[in-house]
Design an enzyme around this catalytic site. Structure first.
Site, PDB file in Angstrom:
ATOM      1  CB  CYS A  75     -70.922  24.983 -41.034  1.00 54.54           C
ATOM      2  SG  CYS A  75     -69.452  24.974 -42.021  1.00 54.54           S
ATOM      3  NE  ARG A  89     -72.594  15.620 -56.083  1.00 54.95           N
ATOM      4  CZ  ARG A  89     -73.163  16.694 -55.551  1.00 54.95           C
ATOM      5  NH1 ARG A  89     -72.426  17.584 -54.921  1.00 54.95           N
ATOM      6  NH2 ARG A  89     -74.461  16.892 -55.668  1.00 54.95           N
ATOM      7  CB  CYS A  90     -64.426  13.473 -57.193  1.00 50.02           C
ATOM      8  SG  CYS A  90     -64.976  11.850 -57.721  1.00 50.02           S
ATOM      9  CG  LEU A 125     -68.159   4.573 -60.321  1.00 53.85           C
ATOM     10  CD1 LEU A 125     -68.919   3.438 -61.016  1.00 53.85           C
ATOM     11  CD2 LEU A 125     -67.549   4.069 -59.012  1.00 53.85           C
ATOM     12  CG  HIS A 185     -77.418  22.222 -44.156  1.00 53.10           C
ATOM     13  ND1 HIS A 185     -77.515  23.008 -43.031  1.00 53.10           N
ATOM     14  CD2 HIS A 185     -76.112  22.182 -44.498  1.00 53.10           C
ATOM     15  CE1 HIS A 185     -76.294  23.405 -42.693  1.00 53.10           C
ATOM     16  NE2 HIS A 185     -75.437  22.931 -43.564  1.00 53.10           N
ATOM     17  CB  SER A 213     -71.650  31.964 -50.457  1.00 52.93           C
ATOM     18  OG  SER A 213     -72.246  30.997 -49.643  1.00 52.93           O
TER      19      SER A 213
HETATM   20  N1  GLN Z   1     -68.348  32.201 -46.090  1.00 53.13           N
HETATM   21  C1  GLN Z   1     -68.612  30.886 -46.583  1.00 53.13           C
HETATM   22  C2  GLN Z   1     -69.955  30.876 -47.302  1.00 53.13           C
HETATM   23  O1  GLN Z   1     -70.793  31.625 -46.938  1.00 53.13           O
HETATM   24  C3  GLN Z   1     -68.658  29.896 -45.476  1.00 53.13           C
HETATM   25  C4  GLN Z   1     -68.931  28.533 -45.979  1.00 53.13           C
HETATM   26  C5  GLN Z   1     -68.799  27.449 -44.943  1.00 53.13           C
HETATM   27  O2  GLN Z   1     -68.812  27.691 -43.776  1.00 53.13           O
HETATM   28  N2  GLN Z   1     -68.695  26.252 -45.356  1.00 53.13           N
HETATM   29  O3  GLN Z   1     -70.173  30.096 -48.205  1.00 53.13           O
HETATM   30 ZN    ZN Z   2     -70.854  26.878 -42.702  1.00 53.44          ZN
END
Ligand code: GLN
Ligand code: ZN
Length: 786
Positions: free
Chosen positions: A674, A546-547, A25, A725, A464
């Protein structure tokens, strides 16, 4: 097997995975969205997947087979389409909802509105420069599945706008399958919805909504349906009197309109608890109970349920991957069947099998012992059928299957692959003091501040940096063997070095290495810890196409060798600025995995905490002065019922403290979370006692800082000022404004400046100017605060 037709005990799945064993799918949807294939191809693939699902269940011996459990995107969105709850921006003019309108609601009208799920929750990017944005998306109860949040307008009207439920019932019938259609119940549906108009209570729309449900149910009955499954998982939540009244009114109205149609009212993800009397008072033919999450509710229900009510006993776990101990289950079920009769009991999965991977047989590489302990959706169908036969034709009719099941359970209980005496000994030796830092924060800060000598309002990032196409290409080439270990390592080193240089150039104060070597913040650690296994095809739908493939936590956890020390050492060697060690915390690793069911979650979490504690110790020994331990998923692990929150938060916070507190006072522990709605758990977050926390706030315009009006957050904190985001680059002024708000609630000496999450989903073109602006904002604030 007996050939006499004894009254067979019905067995049911409440729904099946839709995505297909090979994610057919997903491929069909993505090909359709990109214009590579047309609507006909998509609909053909979907029909083939449904037919295969029905055929499989029938062949395996499932006797109550669902229909309308399929969805092109999401069953809540399907319900919005069914009742015509389609906001005006999607340009729908009434009549059947087109695929275009449907996917516009799902993904925005300009194709994919980009989404970000690194935090476990999925966000839409909110750069709505053109086209209609997708509907909001959020987690389905306490699962990792995301649904499209229904949006209701003032003066909302409903009208029957999709006959999907009826069409799929007829489709099954034409293929020779009598099915039990599934609908999301009206009360749960309304409760999942929202309105921009704060004065609009979705439940007030019930009177408008019910006629559409009745219309659909009438059509189902007219086409031959005898039973319908109506899902009201809201019955496992804390409900107020109004919600209970809405349930009574809904089912009374439906029963009045459609006396012969039998309704199996399903509840799942928890126990009925204080809603039990409400549930039992509803005029429905059957009630489904989740006896995995709430096994003890069976006694209460048996004591109170009217004799005529069909009980559907959800005893095969729809949320986890463990094979059931069928003989042990039969010990519990046989007396119930004896008491109520085979015509008043059904056996079922605890909830829809949507949340389990599809087929264990696709995993030839799994450890053979582990494999005998597991059961994915197809295997669970077989287990249901075995239970049904044993309960109607006797245990002897399925002797071999029961023996195999019982043996697997016995072997798992005793296996050295599961039980590690060294881990047990370490757990037994844990003392309360191990979860406390040596000194309180104030004393630690006094040692740490001169040691780091950071400017006021220090700047940092969350860990990251962009996972570019090249990074992903190198990783997959390496995984396939096309890129050697040495070449891959070299590539990652270059990428890391460049990222560190760049951070120095723009003047960030505390650096990160960029996490290029990590595929995923949980998998990366799971792969290096004892006690975890990974599947090749164990995909579970997260949202739309998404999976995710959650790790399987099957045994006692330990850390054979350091996991991140090499990368940290290399990275710190490139700079004199502090380089944060970067780890994922125990609660997050736990919450994003399939977890063993033979010990409490709290116990499994504690084991992971000890393993991470070892890594923290080794990082410190290697010279790391700052260590960040991310707990992205701590909040989403909160139980559905408020009464259970404290118990969860106690062990979750305890696990974090256990992993973080082995260091000396001069080592600075950071954490990151987050999400912005944590006003209600802010004191638990304070209790984690991290020296520095970074949190998401920018999207809610620092709303969360309301929490600090009453609760004095004691330690240092970086409320995210750059919303990662969105692809939008924030201006300096926006960030200084946000910081201004933060400074109204928090002392200058507490504040850090950082984005609100990791940057891996962003492009360098977005990240570069945004972070340059962020450093500029820090300078401006420093100048202003002087
Ligand atoms: N250290 C992770 C990053 O920077 C934290 C990611 C997260 O909080 N979802 O991607
Ligand atoms: Zn985060």
């Amino acid at each position: 097997m007996s050939t006499f037709s004894l009254p067979a005990l019905p067995v049911a799945t409440l729904g099946t995975p839709r995505i297909g064993p090979r994610r057919e799918l997903k491929l069909a949807l993505e090909s359709f969205w990109s214009g590579k294939s047309d609507e006909t191809a998509l609909l053909e693939t979907s029909a083939a997947l449904r037919a295969a699902n029905w055929a499989r269940q029938k062949a395996l011996g499932v006797t109550i087979i669902p229909s309308n459990d399929f969805s092109l995107y999401d069953q809540v969105l399907d319900t919005s389409a069914m009742v015509g709850a389609i906001p005006a921006i999607y340009g729908w003019k009434g009549g059947p909802v087109s695929l275009d309108a449907y996917f516009a609601m799902a993904r925005g009208s300009q194709g994919e509105t980009e989404r970000h799920t690194s935090c476990g929750h999925a966000h839409h990017d909110h750069d709505h420069s053109h086209g209609a944005p997708a509907q909001e998306m959020t987690k389905w109860f306490d699962t990792n599945y995301h649904y499209m949040v229904p949006e209701f307008a003032t003066g909302q009207r409903f009208e029957l706008s999709s006959l999907k439920a009826v069409d799929e019932y007829r489709e099954a019938r034409a293929l020779g399958y009598e099915t039990r259609p599934v609908l999301l119940g009206p009360v749960t549906y309304l409760k999942l919805g929202k309105s921009k108009d704060a004065t609009l209570n979705p439940l007030s729309l019930l009177g408008e909504l019910l006629p559409v449900y009745i219309d659909v149910l009438r059509r189902l009955a007219a086409n031959g349906a005898e039973w319908v499954q109506i899902d009201e998982p809201c019955l496992v939540l804390d409900l107020d009197a109004a919600a209970r009244e809405a349930l009574r009114r809904s089912y009374a109205t439906i029963a009045h309109a459609l006396p012969p149609l039998k309704i199996m009212l399903t509840t799942y993800f928890g126990g009925l608890g204080d809603n039990l009397d409400t549930a039992l008072s509803l005029p429905v033919a059957g009630l489904h109970l989740d006896l995995i999450r709430a096994p003890r509710q069976l006694d209460d229900v048996l004591a109170k349920a009217p004799q005529g009510l069909v009980l559907s006993l959800g005893v095969i776990d729809g949320r986890n991957i463990w094979r059931a101990d069928l003989p042990a289950l039969l010990d519990r079920l046989e007396p119930v069947v004896a008491k109520r009769g085979t015509d008043h009991v059904q056996i079922a999965s605890s909830c829809s099998l949507l949340h389990t991977p599809i087929d264990l047989e696709l995993e030839p590489d799994l450890d053979p012992d582990l494999k005998t302990w597991l059961s994915f959706s197809i295997q669970k169908m077989g287990e249901l059928a075995t239970l049904g036969r044993a309960l109607s034709a006797g245990r002897a009719s399925v002797r071999d299957a029961l023996a195999a099941s019982g043996q697997a359970a016995t072997a798992r209980k005793a296996s050295p692959k599961v039980h590690d005496a060294a881990v047990a000994a370490r757990i037994a030796a844990v003392t309360a003091g191990m979860a406390d830092r040596k000194s309180a924060f104030a004393a630690r800060a006094k040692i740490q501040r001169p040691r780091f000598n950071l400017p006021a309002f220090p700047t940092t990032t969350i860990g990251s940096f962009p996972q570019t196409a090249e990074v992903r290409k190198a990783r997959s080439a390496h995984a396939k063997g096309a890129l050697s270990d040495a070449d891959y390592e070299q590539f990652l080193r270059e990428e890391t070095k460049r990222t560190i240089r760049w951070q120095e150039e723009i003047g960030l104060d505390v650096l990160v290495h960029g996490e290029f070597e990590r595929n995923d913040m949980v998998q990366y650690f799971g792969e290096q810890l004892a006690g975890f296994a990974f599947t090749k095809h164990g995909w579970v739908q997260s949202y739309g196409s998404r999976c995710v493939r959650p790790p399987i936590l099957f045994g006692d956890v330990s850390r054979p060798t350091p996991m991140t020390v090499g990368w940290w050492t290399y990275s710190q060697s490139l700079t004199t600025k502090p380089m944060k060690g970067m780890l994922t915390g125990p609660v997050t690793i736990l919450n994003w995995s399939f977890v063993r069911d033979d010990i409490p979650r709290s116990a499994a979490c504690r084991q992971i905490a000890l393993a991470i504690r070892d890594e923290v110790a080794d990082l410190e020994k290697a010279g790391a002065r700052m260590i960040q331990i991310d707990e992205a998923a701590l909040r989403e692990g909160l139980p559905l019922r408020k009464g259970e929150w404290k118990g969860y938060l106690d062990w979750a916070v305890g696990s974090f403290r256990l992993c973080a507190s082995g260091v000396s006072d001069e080592t600075q522990v950071h954490t990151h979370m987050c999400y912005s709605e944590f006003n209600d758990i802010i004191d638990a977050i304070g209790a984690m006692d991290a020296d520095v926390i970074s949190i998401e706030t920018s999207r809610s315009k620092m709303e969360l800082l309301d929490a600090f009006r009453t609760y004095k957050y004691p330690n240092e904190i970086g409320p995210g000022v750059y919303d990662i985001h969105s692809p939008r680059v924030p201006e300096v002024g926006e960030m200084t404004d946000l910081l201004g708000l933060a400074r109204q609630r928090l002392a200058d000496g507490q504040l850090w400046i950082n984005p609100d999450c990791g940057l891996k989903t962003r492009k360098w073109e977005e990240v570069r100017p945004a972070l340059v602006n962020m450093v500029e904002a820090a300078r401006a604030i420093r100048a202003a605060a002087r």
